[in-house]
Design a protein around this motif. Structure first.
Motif, PDB file in Angstrom:
ATOM      1  N   MET A   1       0.851  -1.216   0.000  1.00 30.47           N
ATOM      2  CA  MET A   1       0.000   0.000   0.000  1.00 30.47           C
ATOM      3  C   MET A   1       0.884   1.263   0.000  1.00 30.47           C
ATOM      4  SD  MET A   1      -3.047   1.362   0.273  1.00 30.47           S
ATOM      5  CE  MET A   1      -3.745   2.902   0.811  1.00 30.47           C
ATOM      6  N   ARG A   2       0.811   2.013  -1.086  1.00 35.00           N
ATOM      7  CA  ARG A   2       1.646   3.220  -1.187  1.00 35.00           C
ATOM      8  C   ARG A   2       0.897   4.426  -0.623  1.00 35.00           C
ATOM      9  NH1 ARG A   2       2.221   0.993  -6.541  1.00 35.00           N
ATOM     10  NH2 ARG A   2       0.802   2.568  -7.331  1.00 35.00           N
ATOM     11  N   ILE A   3       1.542   5.137   0.293  1.00 37.55           N
ATOM     12  CA  ILE A   3       0.911   6.346   0.834  1.00 37.55           C
ATOM     13  C   ILE A   3       1.376   7.533  -0.009  1.00 37.55           C
ATOM     14  CG2 ILE A   3       0.638   7.841   2.866  1.00 37.55           C
ATOM     15  CD1 ILE A   3       1.290   5.338   4.545  1.00 37.55           C
ATOM     16  N   PRO A   4       0.437   8.227  -0.673  1.00 33.29           N
ATOM     17  CA  PRO A   4       0.845   9.332  -1.542  1.00 33.29           C
ATOM     18  C   PRO A   4       1.566  10.429  -0.768  1.00 33.29           C
ATOM     19  CG  PRO A   4      -1.469   8.799  -1.894  1.00 33.29           C
ATOM     20  CD  PRO A   4      -1.019   8.028  -0.689  1.00 33.29           C
ATOM     21  N   LEU A   5       2.477  11.098  -1.458  1.00 32.31           N
ATOM     22  CA  LEU A   5       3.197  12.237  -0.880  1.00 32.31           C
ATOM     23  C   LEU A   5       2.883  13.478  -1.717  1.00 32.31           C
ATOM     24  CD1 LEU A   5       5.422  13.573   0.919  1.00 32.31           C
ATOM     25  CD2 LEU A   5       7.056  12.887  -0.849  1.00 32.31           C
ATOM     26  N   ILE A   6       2.390  14.498  -1.048  1.00 33.18           N
ATOM     27  CA  ILE A   6       2.181  15.778  -1.743  1.00 33.18           C
ATOM     28  C   ILE A   6       3.182  16.755  -1.159  1.00 33.18           C
ATOM     29  CG2 ILE A   6       0.544  17.615  -2.270  1.00 33.18           C
ATOM     30  CD1 ILE A   6      -1.656  15.528  -2.181  1.00 33.18           C
ATOM     31  N   ALA A   7       4.158  17.117  -1.979  1.00 35.01           N
ATOM     32  CA  ALA A   7       5.246  17.965  -1.487  1.00 35.01           C
ATOM     33  C   ALA A   7       5.240  19.293  -2.228  1.00 35.01           C
ATOM     34  CB  ALA A   7       6.588  17.255  -1.688  1.00 35.01           C
ATOM     35  N   GLY A   8       5.395  20.371  -1.480  1.00 27.88           N
ATOM     36  CA  GLY A   8       5.530  21.687  -2.096  1.00 27.88           C
ATOM     37  C   GLY A   8       6.991  21.934  -2.405  1.00 27.88           C
ATOM     38  N   ASN A   9       7.246  22.589  -3.516  1.00 24.76           N
ATOM     39  CA  ASN A   9       8.605  22.999  -3.865  1.00 24.76           C
ATOM     40  C   ASN A   9       8.575  24.520  -3.977  1.00 24.76           C
ATOM     41  OD1 ASN A   9      11.078  23.540  -4.979  1.00 24.76           O
ATOM     42  ND2 ASN A   9      10.652  22.605  -6.976  1.00 24.76           N
ATOM     43  N   TRP A  10       9.099  25.166  -2.953  1.00 27.86           N
ATOM     44  CA  TRP A  10       9.040  26.633  -2.928  1.00 27.86           C
ATOM     45  C   TRP A  10      10.044  27.289  -3.869  1.00 27.86           C
ATOM     46  CZ3 TRP A  10       8.501  28.218   2.973  1.00 27.86           C
ATOM     47  CH2 TRP A  10       7.175  28.004   3.373  1.00 27.86           C
ATOM     48  N   LYS A  11      10.987  26.520  -4.399  1.00 35.91           N
ATOM     49  CA  LYS A  11      12.038  27.099  -5.255  1.00 35.91           C
ATOM     50  C   LYS A  11      12.704  28.262  -4.507  1.00 35.91           C
ATOM     51  CE  LYS A  11       9.484  25.345  -9.106  1.00 35.91           C
ATOM     52  NZ  LYS A  11       9.217  25.347 -10.507  1.00 35.91           N
ATOM     53  N   MET A  12      13.040  29.367  -5.214  1.00 35.16           N
ATOM     54  CA  MET A  12      13.721  30.462  -4.509  1.00 35.16           C
ATOM     55  C   MET A  12      12.695  31.542  -4.142  1.00 35.16           C
ATOM     56  SD  MET A  12      17.294  32.398  -5.469  1.00 35.16           S
ATOM     57  CE  MET A  12      16.600  33.682  -6.484  1.00 35.16           C
ATOM     58  N   TYR A  13      11.715  31.131  -3.346  1.00 34.29           N
ATOM     59  CA  TYR A  13      10.697  32.055  -2.870  1.00 34.29           C
ATOM     60  C   TYR A  13      10.628  31.982  -1.350  1.00 34.29           C
ATOM     61  CZ  TYR A  13       8.915  32.498  -7.650  1.00 34.29           C
ATOM     62  OH  TYR A  13       8.784  32.744  -8.980  1.00 34.29           O
ATOM     63  N   LYS A  14      10.246  33.055  -0.738  1.00 33.40           N
ATOM     64  CA  LYS A  14       9.969  33.234   0.689  1.00 33.40           C
ATOM     65  C   LYS A  14      11.224  33.447   1.542  1.00 33.40           C
ATOM     66  CE  LYS A  14       5.533  30.825   0.977  1.00 33.40           C
ATOM     67  NZ  LYS A  14       4.649  32.003   0.818  1.00 33.40           N
ATOM     68  N   THR A  15      11.161  34.542   2.307  1.00 34.17           N
ATOM     69  CA  THR A  15      12.177  34.826   3.332  1.00 34.17           C
ATOM     70  C   THR A  15      11.806  34.015   4.566  1.00 34.17           C
ATOM     71  OG1 THR A  15      10.832  36.592   4.238  1.00 34.17           O
ATOM     72  CG2 THR A  15      12.386  37.211   2.489  1.00 34.17           C
ATOM     73  N   SER A  16      12.661  34.053   5.605  1.00 32.80           N
ATOM     74  CA  SER A  16      12.335  33.320   6.839  1.00 32.80           C
ATOM     75  C   SER A  16      11.057  33.857   7.473  1.00 32.80           C
ATOM     76  CB  SER A  16      13.482  33.421   7.835  1.00 32.80           C
ATOM     77  OG  SER A  16      14.562  32.666   7.359  1.00 32.80           O
ATOM     78  N   ALA A  17      10.882  35.160   7.468  1.00 32.01           N
ATOM     79  CA  ALA A  17       9.666  35.738   8.060  1.00 32.01           C
ATOM     80  C   ALA A  17       8.433  35.249   7.286  1.00 32.01           C
ATOM     81  CB  ALA A  17       9.744  37.260   8.030  1.00 32.01           C
ATOM     82  N   GLU A  18       8.551  35.202   5.972  1.00 38.72           N
ATOM     83  CA  GLU A  18       7.413  34.733   5.157  1.00 38.72           C
ATOM     84  C   GLU A  18       7.159  33.240   5.371  1.00 38.72           C
ATOM     85  OE1 GLU A  18       8.000  37.970   1.500  1.00 38.72           O
ATOM     86  OE2 GLU A  18       8.949  36.002   1.385  1.00 38.72           O
ATOM     87  N   ALA A  19       8.248  32.486   5.545  1.00 36.97           N
ATOM     88  CA  ALA A  19       8.092  31.042   5.782  1.00 36.97           C
ATOM     89  C   ALA A  19       7.401  30.807   7.127  1.00 36.97           C
ATOM     90  CB  ALA A  19       9.458  30.363   5.761  1.00 36.97           C
ATOM     91  N   ALA A  20       7.786  31.582   8.147  1.00 35.40           N
ATOM     92  CA  ALA A  20       7.167  31.427   9.470  1.00 35.40           C
ATOM     93  C   ALA A  20       5.683  31.784   9.403  1.00 35.40           C
ATOM     94  CB  ALA A  20       7.890  32.328  10.481  1.00 35.40           C
ATOM     95  N   ALA A  21       5.359  32.820   8.655  1.00 42.31           N
ATOM     96  CA  ALA A  21       3.950  33.220   8.519  1.00 42.31           C
ATOM     97  C   ALA A  21       3.158  32.130   7.791  1.00 42.31           C
ATOM     98  CB  ALA A  21       3.857  34.540   7.769  1.00 42.31           C
ATOM     99  N   PHE A  22       3.763  31.567   6.751  1.00 42.00           N
ATOM    100  CA  PHE A  22       3.114  30.462   6.027  1.00 42.00           C
ATOM    101  C   PHE A  22       2.844  29.309   6.990  1.00 42.00           C
ATOM    102  CE2 PHE A  22       3.104  26.374   3.998  1.00 42.00           C
ATOM    103  CZ  PHE A  22       2.461  26.546   2.781  1.00 42.00           C
ATOM    104  N   ALA A  23       3.858  28.949   7.775  1.00 44.39           N
ATOM    105  CA  ALA A  23       3.735  27.781   8.661  1.00 44.39           C
ATOM    106  C   ALA A  23       2.595  27.981   9.657  1.00 44.39           C
ATOM    107  CB  ALA A  23       5.056  27.535   9.383  1.00 44.39           C
ATOM    108  N   GLU A  24       2.494  29.179  10.218  1.00 47.64           N
ATOM    109  CA  GLU A  24       1.423  29.440  11.188  1.00 47.64           C
ATOM    110  C   GLU A  24       0.052  29.259  10.541  1.00 47.64           C
ATOM    111  OE1 GLU A  24       1.678  29.485  14.436  1.00 47.64           O
ATOM    112  OE2 GLU A  24       3.740  29.098  13.818  1.00 47.64           O
ATOM    113  N   GLU A  25      -0.100  29.824   9.374  1.00 54.05           N
ATOM    114  CA  GLU A  25      -1.373  29.757   8.633  1.00 54.05           C
ATOM    115  C   GLU A  25      -1.676  28.305   8.235  1.00 54.05           C
ATOM    116  OE1 GLU A  25      -3.251  32.348   8.007  1.00 54.05           O
ATOM    117  OE2 GLU A  25      -4.727  31.212   6.823  1.00 54.05           O
ATOM    118  N   PHE A  26      -0.651  27.639   7.726  1.00 55.68           N
ATOM    119  CA  PHE A  26      -0.837  26.287   7.198  1.00 55.68           C
ATOM    120  C   PHE A  26      -1.189  25.298   8.309  1.00 55.68           C
ATOM    121  CE2 PHE A  26       0.881  22.265   5.372  1.00 55.68           C
ATOM    122  CZ  PHE A  26       0.008  22.199   4.307  1.00 55.68           C
TER     123      PHE A  26
END
Ligand code: PGA
Length: 248
Positions: A1-26
């Motif tokens: 049984m394969r468990i699907p993986l949905i992975a985001g690839n942010w590439k060269m986007y988001k500063t640390s402050a933006e990443a922290a804000a994303f994490a809180e929201e997400f």
């Protein structure tokens, strides 16, 4: 049984402050699902995300790594450095790295081998460019990339690799492969894995699709039998879009 993986690839986007804000929201939007979710972020955001997602089940990945253990390699990051901060995944061989940073099948192979010495799960990207598809060479190209990447890797280790089929013409273009095209290519990759190893091994390996995946097309793509999740670029930058894809 394969468990699907949905992975985001942010590439060269988001500063640390933006990443922290994303994490809180997400984190507010995310609930345990039948799929695994992860974000692959720039190096400088990894520690922020590992801390923010601790205990949530949301994984964190890097987008590249160097294969040497240590040494005079200015600007590079080793597997042990990623391991130390608690990274779960690492993308290898993304087409943008093959196109702009001289990533080759040989360096991809060495990076996979280095990652497989640890618990970090490699996400190996393969995919043809438009001219190769137009020339009807997509299966030859993609199965060649898979063979070269896995050269000398044992079945036991290969089982831990996630493969992302990403047709280069569909990345960041808004042009998605049809579910049938994506499904056919993921089936071709599984066939290649069966030839390299056997059907037990090939059955266990997660094969994702990537290239302009968004909330509107996620279900059609991921409901294809051979497709076990997605690698999501642009749409992973927005917590509400990414959660919609995860909850397809
Ligand atoms: P995209 O990128 O979803 O923006 O097309 C996918 C990827 O490059 O992994």
């Amino acid at each position: 049984m394969r468990i699907p993986l949905i992975a985001g690839n942010w590439k060269m986007y988001k500063t640390s402050a933006e990443a922290a804000a994303f994490a809180e929201e997400f984190k507010k939007l995310y609930h345990d699902t039948d799929v695994r979710a992860a974000i692959c972020a720039p190096y400088t955001q990894l520690e922020t995300l590992v801390k923010a997602f601790a205990g949530t089940g949301i994984g964190v990945g890097a987008q590249n790594v160097y294969f040497e253990k240590e040494g005079a390699f200015t600007g590079e990051i080793s597997v042990d450095m990623l391991k130390e901060i608690g990274v779960d995944y690492c993308i290898v061989g993304h087409s943008e790295r093959r196109q702009y940073f001289n990533e080759t099948d040989q360096s991809v192979n060495r990076k996979l081998k280095a990652l497989l010495e640890t618990e970090i799960c490699p996400i190996l990207c393969v995919g043809e460019v438009l001219e190769e598809r137009e020339a009807g060479r997509e299966t030859e190209i993609v199965s060649g990339q898979v063979r070269a990447a896995l050269d000398g890797i044992s079945a036991e280790k290969a089982e831990r690799i996630v493969i992302a089929y990403e047709p280069v013409w569909a990345i960041g273009t808004g042009k998605t492969a049809t579910p049938e095209q994506a499904g056919e290519m993921c089936a071709c990759i599984r066939q290649t894995l069966e030839t390299l190893y056997d059907d037990v091994v090939s059955d266990k390996i997660i094969i994702q699709y990537g290239g302009s995946v968004k909330p509107e097309n996620a279900a059609d793509i991921m409901n294809m039998e051979e497709i076990d999740g997605a690698l999501v670029g642009g749409a992973s930058l927005d917590p509400s879009k990414f959660i919609e894809i995860i909850n397809f």
